[in-house]
Design an enzyme around this catalytic site. Sequence first.
Site, PDB file in Angstrom:
ATOM      1  CE  LYS A 199      -4.348  -1.936   1.825  1.00 22.78           C
ATOM      2  NZ  LYS A 199      -5.178  -2.274   3.026  1.00 22.78           N
ATOM      3  CE  LYS A 256      -5.675  -9.553  -4.939  1.00 25.20           C
ATOM      4  NZ  LYS A 256      -6.464  -8.496  -4.880  1.00 25.20           N
ATOM      5  CE  LYS A 288     -11.794  -1.368  -2.353  1.00 25.65           C
ATOM      6  NZ  LYS A 288     -11.588  -2.732  -2.037  1.00 25.65           N
TER       7      LYS A 288
HETATM    8  P1  ADP Z   1      -9.669  -5.130  -3.645  1.00 28.72           P
HETATM    9  O1  ADP Z   1      -8.295  -5.918  -4.158  1.00 28.72           O
HETATM   10  O2  ADP Z   1     -10.405  -4.924  -4.717  1.00 28.72           O
HETATM   11  O3  ADP Z   1      -9.219  -3.837  -2.892  1.00 28.72           O
HETATM   12  P2  ADP Z   1     -10.208  -6.332  -1.003  1.00 28.72           P
HETATM   13  O4  ADP Z   1      -8.691  -6.222  -0.811  1.00 28.72           O
HETATM   14  O5  ADP Z   1     -11.100  -5.073  -0.397  1.00 28.72           O
HETATM   15  O6  ADP Z   1     -10.275  -6.029  -2.675  1.00 28.72           O
HETATM   16  O7  ADP Z   1     -10.614  -7.704  -0.825  1.00 28.72           O
HETATM   17  C1  ADP Z   1     -11.801  -8.083  -0.142  1.00 28.72           C
HETATM   18  C2  ADP Z   1     -11.722  -9.541  -0.102  1.00 28.72           C
HETATM   19  O8  ADP Z   1     -12.005 -10.035  -1.505  1.00 28.72           O
HETATM   20  C3  ADP Z   1     -10.610 -10.298   0.471  1.00 28.72           C
HETATM   21  O9  ADP Z   1     -10.794 -11.404   1.206  1.00 28.72           O
HETATM   22  C4  ADP Z   1      -9.812 -10.672  -0.718  1.00 28.72           C
HETATM   23  O10 ADP Z   1      -8.746 -11.361  -0.571  1.00 28.72           O
HETATM   24  C5  ADP Z   1     -10.571 -10.841  -1.872  1.00 28.72           C
HETATM   25  N1  ADP Z   1     -10.314 -10.573  -3.145  1.00 28.72           N
HETATM   26  C6  ADP Z   1     -10.317  -9.069  -3.580  1.00 28.72           C
HETATM   27  N2  ADP Z   1      -9.901  -9.414  -4.934  1.00 28.72           N
HETATM   28  C7  ADP Z   1      -9.671 -10.767  -5.368  1.00 28.72           C
HETATM   29  C8  ADP Z   1      -9.379 -11.346  -6.554  1.00 28.72           C
HETATM   30  N3  ADP Z   1      -8.953 -10.803  -7.609  1.00 28.72           N
HETATM   31  N4  ADP Z   1      -9.473 -12.663  -6.302  1.00 28.72           N
HETATM   32  C9  ADP Z   1      -9.678 -13.420  -5.077  1.00 28.72           C
HETATM   33  N5  ADP Z   1     -10.053 -12.776  -4.105  1.00 28.72           N
HETATM   34  C10 ADP Z   1      -9.942 -11.229  -4.131  1.00 28.72           C
END
Ligand code: ADP
Length: 311
Positions: free
Chosen positions: A111, A190, A193
Amino acid sequence: MQRLFTGLQPSGTLHIGNYLGALKQTVELLKDADGLVMIADYHALTTLKDPEGLRTNIANVVRDYVAVGVDPKKTIIFQQSSVLQHTELAWIFDCLVTVPFLMQAHAYKDKVAKGLDANAGLFTYPMLMAADILLYDTDVVPVGADQKQHVEYTREAATKFNLAFGETFKAPQEKILDAVAVVPGTDGKKMSKSYGNTIPLFGSKDEIQKAVMSIVTDSSGESPENVYNIHRLFRSGDSLVNLYKENRGKYKALKDALVEDIETVIGPMRERRASITDADVKAILKDGGDRAREQAEKKMIDVRRKVGVTI
Ligand code: ADP
Ligand code: TRP
């Protein structure tokens, strides 16, 4: 029965990566577990400084959970900020772990490398997460692969506390669904958001269509790899293989089929979501907060006594 705990930051709109990587698995596991699902609003504050946005997102996450199939009567759905014992216990863990230990956290390093403010909350984030999990004698923590290290930090916090003050916390296990551990986004990286490559979970059909049409395809192969890699999460076996055989080179037709397959899964959940009122959301959070607080306080009475602040 196994005790299951998971959390999600209310920091934006959910995408299908969140659903397939975390929510879907959680719903399955909750069927035969004693579960708590937490909206990590204080974690979100490490990156979000937008009160209106936060409020909206919190309510949206409740709707999302219920829409994907979490039953608020059975499972405790609650806000982190409504159970003050979380921040209280996080402080105690902060006093047990070292700065170099926290400095090894990938999520923190990533981050900061991306330009996010290196605030102290972001730095001690893993100890608040440890408190979330450990307050409830959790056995399993369903999360996406990127959260594995945070659960390792949680076990470490439990061990450190137990060694210093006597056996108190149970070591939890992360539960990661390997087959979809990383859901790819529209650019093949991957889905996240923060990369702007998402397919929204509760978008309208038009929005899903738009996102699917934007999936990057290369013209060298006959099968669009990025489309296939998302499609295999919605359709499997011979049916998928045949679809791609029959439509060799026809990227538009394959993308249309993907939109339909996503819609089959999402359509009914979108309808359920629309039926949840603001009053429903408030009632769910009130009830969940009360139930969670009761358990958390029981644990903290023991913790306060052990560390010596109860005189
Ligand atoms: P982002 O990467 O969009 O910011 P978050 O960090 O808020 O997503 O993730 C929320 C949940 O969803 C977590 O448990 C995270 O591991 C899962 N997650 C997010 N993106 C993915 C992905 N591309 N594939 C699998 N799991 C994901
Ligand atoms: N850090 C998690 C995420 O970004 C959210 C979270 C907070 C969490 N506390 C938790 C997940 C406890 C599982 C258990 O997705």
